[in-house]
Design a protein around this motif. Structure first.
Motif, PDB file in Angstrom:
ATOM      1  N   UNK A 214      -3.579   4.171  -7.741  1.00 45.81           N
ATOM      2  CA  UNK A 214      -2.372   2.885  -7.829  1.00 45.81           C
ATOM      3  C   UNK A 214      -1.999   3.207  -6.146  1.00 45.81           C
ATOM      4  N   UNK A 215      -1.874   4.539  -5.725  1.00 43.54           N
ATOM      5  CA  UNK A 215      -0.941   4.739  -4.481  1.00 43.54           C
ATOM      6  C   UNK A 215      -1.818   3.820  -3.325  1.00 43.54           C
ATOM      7  N   UNK A 216      -3.299   4.327  -3.267  1.00 42.50           N
ATOM      8  CA  UNK A 216      -4.335   3.602  -2.273  1.00 42.50           C
ATOM      9  C   UNK A 216      -4.690   2.006  -3.044  1.00 42.50           C
ATOM     10  N   UNK A 217      -4.514   1.550  -3.680  1.00 44.17           N
ATOM     11  CA  UNK A 217      -4.226   0.090  -4.088  1.00 44.17           C
ATOM     12  C   UNK A 217      -2.938  -0.500  -3.397  1.00 44.17           C
ATOM     13  N   UNK A 218      -2.118   0.118  -3.683  1.00 44.34           N
ATOM     14  CA  UNK A 218      -1.037  -0.788  -3.124  1.00 44.34           C
ATOM     15  C   UNK A 218      -0.449  -0.081  -1.723  1.00 44.34           C
ATOM     16  N   UNK A 219      -0.890   0.558  -1.046  1.00 35.58           N
ATOM     17  CA  UNK A 219      -0.601   0.690   0.415  1.00 35.58           C
ATOM     18  C   UNK A 219      -1.921  -0.245   0.923  1.00 35.58           C
ATOM     19  N   UNK A 220      -3.001  -0.295   0.185  1.00 40.10           N
ATOM     20  CA  UNK A 220      -3.888  -1.787   0.784  1.00 40.10           C
ATOM     21  C   UNK A 220      -3.251  -3.311   0.736  1.00 40.10           C
TER      22      UNK A 220
END
Length: 690
Positions: free
Chosen positions: A254-260
Motif C-alpha cells: 500500500x505504501x509503494x502503491x500510494x507513492x507511485x
C-alpha cells in the motif's frame, strides 16, 4: 528438442524439370522428436558422387506471398541395399537429390540418404540444400523450413521445423541426420511406404527478408498444429506470470502503491505522453530476446504472431477501417486511418462478452460493437512513424497490471477450451495483438516510467534528508547554547583541580628525579672502575702478545735468510751448468759439418725468438729441415746472433748472481718495515682504548 545439422554440398547439381500440382491438401502435423547430428566436411568429401534422381520420382511445388513461401513434394523410391559385404561398408555414402525448386528468388533441393549418413545408423537422413549457382560469392539468406515424411494417416505425418541461415558452401544445407527409423519406415503396416514402395517427402520453405518479418498464414497454420499448446503454456504464460509477480510487489504494498499514484497524479500531461511512448524496434527486440530461440521451433510461432501484430500496426496494412477480434473477455481492434494505426484493447463485461463469440475474428469499418459491450477499461496504443504511444491518463501501473492479468486469463482460457487440431491460427493472431500491447507497456515501464519514478524517489529522499539535516542542526545549536554555560563552570572547576594535581605531581617528579640522579652517579663510578680494570688487563695481554710476536718475527727472518742462501747457491750451480752446456755445444758444433751447423743455429735462433707462436716455429723448422731455406746465406748473421746471445747469457748470469746476493738484504728490510707497521697499529689501538 532436437538440434539441426549442417551439411556442405559437393558434386554436380543437375537442374530437373518439375510440374505444378493441380491442387494441394493441407496436412495436420504432429511434432516428433528426432536427434540431429553435425556432418563433418571430411565425411562429405569421402562420399560418392550423388546418384541421379529416380525417373519415376514425382515432385510438385506450390508458392505464395510473392514467392517467399513455397511447398515442395517429392515422391521417391528407396534404392535397394547392396548385397555384397564390401558395398555394405559404404552404404552411408548412398544419397539422392530431388528436383531443384525456387522459393523467394533462391533455388533449393532436397538431399536424402536412404540408409543414413556417416553420423546416423539405420535412420533416414534428409537435408534442405540451397543451390548457390545464381548467387554472388558471400551470399546468405535466412529461412524458416519444415521437412515432413508423409504418412497415409495425416495425423501420423512426421514433421520437423527449423530456422537457419544458409550461406555459401559451408552452411548451404541444414537438416536432420536421424529423421525417422528405417525399420519403422519400411514397415508396410505403418503407412509410410505406398503400394509402389515409394515414400513422400514434403519440404516447406519460407524465406525471411528482414529480421521481424511475419510468416505466411498457411505456414503459421501448420506451426499452430504443431506448437499451439507449447507456445501458450511454455512461453506466453511464464512471461506473463513473471510480469504479474513483479507488478504485485508494487501494487500489493500500500505504501509503494500510494507513492507511485501520487507521483503519477503530479505529472503533467506532456510528461506522461513523453513517458508513454516507445519505438517499435525496441518492443520487437525485447520480444526476440524473451521468446525467440533458434534451437526451439515453438518459439518461431510465439514470436511470429507478435511480429504479425506489429506489422499490422507499423505498416498500416489495413485500409480505412478496423480489424476486430475477441479473446476471452478482451476485445481487440486494429484501426487504421488518420495519423497512424491504433491498437485498442477493451475489457468487456461478462454479459457483453457472452453475446459475442469468444474466438471470433471479423473485419468491419465501424465500431458498432463497442456500444453493445460496456467497457470497464480501455487501452489505446497508436503507432506512427515507428513509435508506439499510449493514450491513457489513469494510473499506469494499475492499467499495466490489469492488462497482464487479462492476458494471463486469456492464455489459460485458450489452453483449456481450444484444441490444437481445430486451431487455424486466428486465436493466436488475436493473442499476439494482446501480447504486443503487453510487451509495449512492459518496455514503457522498464525504459521510461520506472526510471522516472525512481528518479523522483531519489530526489524526494534527498530533499527529506536535507530537511532532516537542517532540523537536526537547529536542535544541536540550541542544545549547545544551553550547555555552553554549564561547560564553562565545569571547566573552571576542572582547571583549579588540574592545577592542584599538577603541583603534587611536580613535587613527586622532582623527588623521583633526585633519586634517579644519585643511582646513576653510583652506577657511573662502578662502570669506570670496571673499565679501568679491563683496560689494565688488556694492556698486559697486549704486552705478552707483542713479545710473542717479536719472537715469531725473528724466527721468520732466520728462515728467510736460510732460504735466500739456498736460492743463491742454486742459482750459482745453474749458471755453472749453463756455461758447461754452452761449451759442450761449441765443441759439438766444431765437429759438425758447416751446412748442418748452419741449420742448427738457424733452428736455435727460431726457438729463441719469442715473437713467433708455436705453429709458426714448427712451420719454419720443417721448411729448414726440408731444404727449402738457404741457411748458408744467413750463417754469418747467425754467428753474430750467437755471440750477442752469449754475451746476453753472461750478463744475465752476472745480474742473477747480484740479485741473489742482495735478496736476503731486501727481505730483511721488508720484515723490519712490516714489524714497525704492526707496532704502530698496536700503539694506535691502545690509545683508542684508553
Amino acid at each position: 528438442p532436437s538440434s539441426r545439422s549442417r551439411r556442405e554440398l559437393c558434386g554436380p547439381v543437375a537442374r530437373l524439370q518439375w510440374t505444378l500440382p493441380t491442387s494441394s491438401a493441407v496436412l495436420r502435423h504432429m511434432a516428433s522428436q528426432s536427434s540431429r547430428s553435425h556432418h563433418d566436411d571430411d565425411d562429405v568429401a569421402a562420399a560418392s558422387e550423388p546418384s541421379a534422381p529416380d525417373p519415376s520420382a514425382c515432385s510438385t511445388v506450390t508458392s505464395s506471398d510473392q514467392g517467399m513461401y513455397g511447398q515442395f513434394t517429392w515422391t521417391v523410391a528407396l534404392p535397394a541395399a547392396p548385397a555384397d559385404k564390401d558395398s555394405l561398408a559404404d552404404i552411408s555414402k548412398i544419397r539422392q537429390f530431388s528436383d531443384v525448386f525456387e522459393v523467394g528468388g533462391y533455388e533449393w533441393k532436397l538431399e536424402m540418404y536412404p540408409y543414413g549418413d556417416s553420423q546416423s545408423d539405420k535412420t533416414l537422413s534428409v537435408f534442405l540444400c540451397a543451390v548457390d549457382r545464381k548467387q554472388l560469392p558471400g551470399w546468405s539468406q535466412t529461412a524458416h523450413y519444415q521437412i515432413a515424411v508423409v504418412n497415409k494417416d495425416p495425423s501420423k505425418t512426421s514433421t520437423h521445423t527449423g530456422y537457419d541461415i544458409f550461406r555459401g558452401k559451408r552452411d548451404s544445407a541444414w537438416g536432420w541426420s536421424k529423421l525417422i527409423n528405417l525399420s519403422k519406415l519400411h514397415d508396410v503396416s505403418q503407412g509410410w511406404v505406398d503400394d509402389d514402395g515409394k515414400i513422400t517427402l514434403q519440404a516447406t520453405v519460407h524465406v525471411v527478408t528482414h529480421e521481424y518479418m511475419p510468416v505466411n498464414r498457411t505456414y503459421r497454420k501448420s506451426l499452430c498444429g504443431l506448437y499451439y499448446e507449447r507456445v501458450l503454456q511454455s512461453y506466453f504464460e511464464p512471461f506473463l506470470k513473471d510480469e504479474l509477480q513483479r507488478l504485485d510487489k508494487l501494487c500489493g504494498n500500500s505504501v509503494l502503491h500510494k507513492g507511485f499514484s501520487d507521483f503519477w497524479a503530479a505529472l503533467a500531461d506532456t510528461k506522461k505522453r513523453a513517458l508513454l511512448q516507445i519505438t517499435m524496434d525496441e518492443v520487437l527486440l525485447n520480444v526476440k530476446a524473451r521468446l525467440f530461440s533458434r534451437d526451439q521451433p515453438a518459439t518461431y510461432l510465439a514470436a511470429d504472431v507478435i511480429f504479425k501484430a506489429a506489422h499490422e500496426c507499423a505498416h498500416g496494412t489495413l485500409s480505412e477501417g478496423a480489424h476486430r477480434s475477441l479473446v476471452g473477455c478482451t476485445s481487440l481492434a486494429v484501426v487504421s486511418g488518420g495519423e497512424g494505426t491504433v491498437l485498442r484493447l477493451e475489457r468487456l463485461t461478462p454479459e457483453a462478452s457472452t453475446s459475442l463469440s469468444s474466438l471470433a475474428s471479423t473485419r468491419s469499418s465501424t465500431d458498432s460493437a463497442d456500444s453493445a459491450a460496456g467497457a470497464d477499461q480501455r487501452v489505446m496504443l497508436r503507432t506512427h512513424n515507428g513509435v508506439m504511444r499510449m493514450s491513457n491518463s489513469a494510473n499506469f501501473v494499475d492499467v499495466f497490471r490489469a492488462q497482464v492479468a487479462d492476458a494471463l486469463d486469456n492464455v489459460r482460457a485458450l489452453v483449456k477450451h481450444l484444441k490444437p487440431q481445430s486451431c487455424d491460427g486466428t486465436c493466436l493472431e488475436a493473442m499476439g495483438r494482446q501480447m504486443l500491447a503487453v510487451f509495449a507497456m512492459c518496455g514503457m515501464y522498464i525504459t521510461n516510467v520506472h526510471p522516472a519514478y525512481h528518479e523522483k524517489l531519489a530526489l524526494q529522499l534527498q530533499e527529506d534528508l536535507i530537511r532532516e539535516e537542517e532540523e537536526k542542526n537547529l536542535k544541536v545549536k540550541a542544545k549547545k547554547a544551553k550547555q555552553q554555560e554549564k561547560k564553562k563552570k565545569q571547566q573552571e572547576v576542572k582547571a583549579q583541580k588540574r592545577a592542584e594535581e599538577e603541583e603534587v605531581k611536580r613535587k613527586e617528579e622532582e623527588e623521583e628525579k633526585r633519586a634517579k640522579d644519585e643511582a646513576q652517579a653510583k652506577r657511573k663510578a662502578a662502570d669506570e672502575e670496571q673499565a679501568r680494570k679491563k683496560a689494565e688487563g688488556r694492556r698486559k695481554a697486549q704486552e705478552e702478545a707483542e713479545k710473542q710476536r717479536k719472537a715469531e718475527l725473528e724466527a721468520e727472518e732466520g728462515r728467510a735468510r736460510e732460504e735466500a742462501e739456498k736460492k743463491a747457491k742454486k742459482a750459482q750451480e745453474a749458471a755453472r751448468q749453463a756455461a758447461a752446456s754452452v761449451k759442450e755445444e761449441e765443441v759439438e758444433q766444431e765437429n759438425v759439418p758447416q751446412e748442418e751447423q748452419a741449420k742448427r743455429n738457424h733452428i736455435a735462433s727460431i726457438m729463441r725468438n719469442s715473437d713467433l707462436n708455436p705453429r709458426e716455429r714448427q712451420l719454419r723448422i720443417q721448411a729448414i729441415l726440408a731444404g727449402k731455406v738457404d741457411v748458408m746465406q744467413g750463417a754469418a748473421a747467425g754467428r753474430t746472433d750467437a755471440a750477442a746471445s752469449g754475451q746476453g747469457h753472461e750478463s744475465s748470469r752476472s745480474s742473477a748472481n747480484h740479485n741473489m746476493a742482495q735478496a736476503p738484504q731486501h727481505q730483511q728490510h721488508t720484515h723490519q718495515h712490516q714489524q714497525q707497521g704492526r707496532m704502530q697499529q698496536q700503539q694506535q689501538q691502545q690509545q683508542q682504548q684508553q
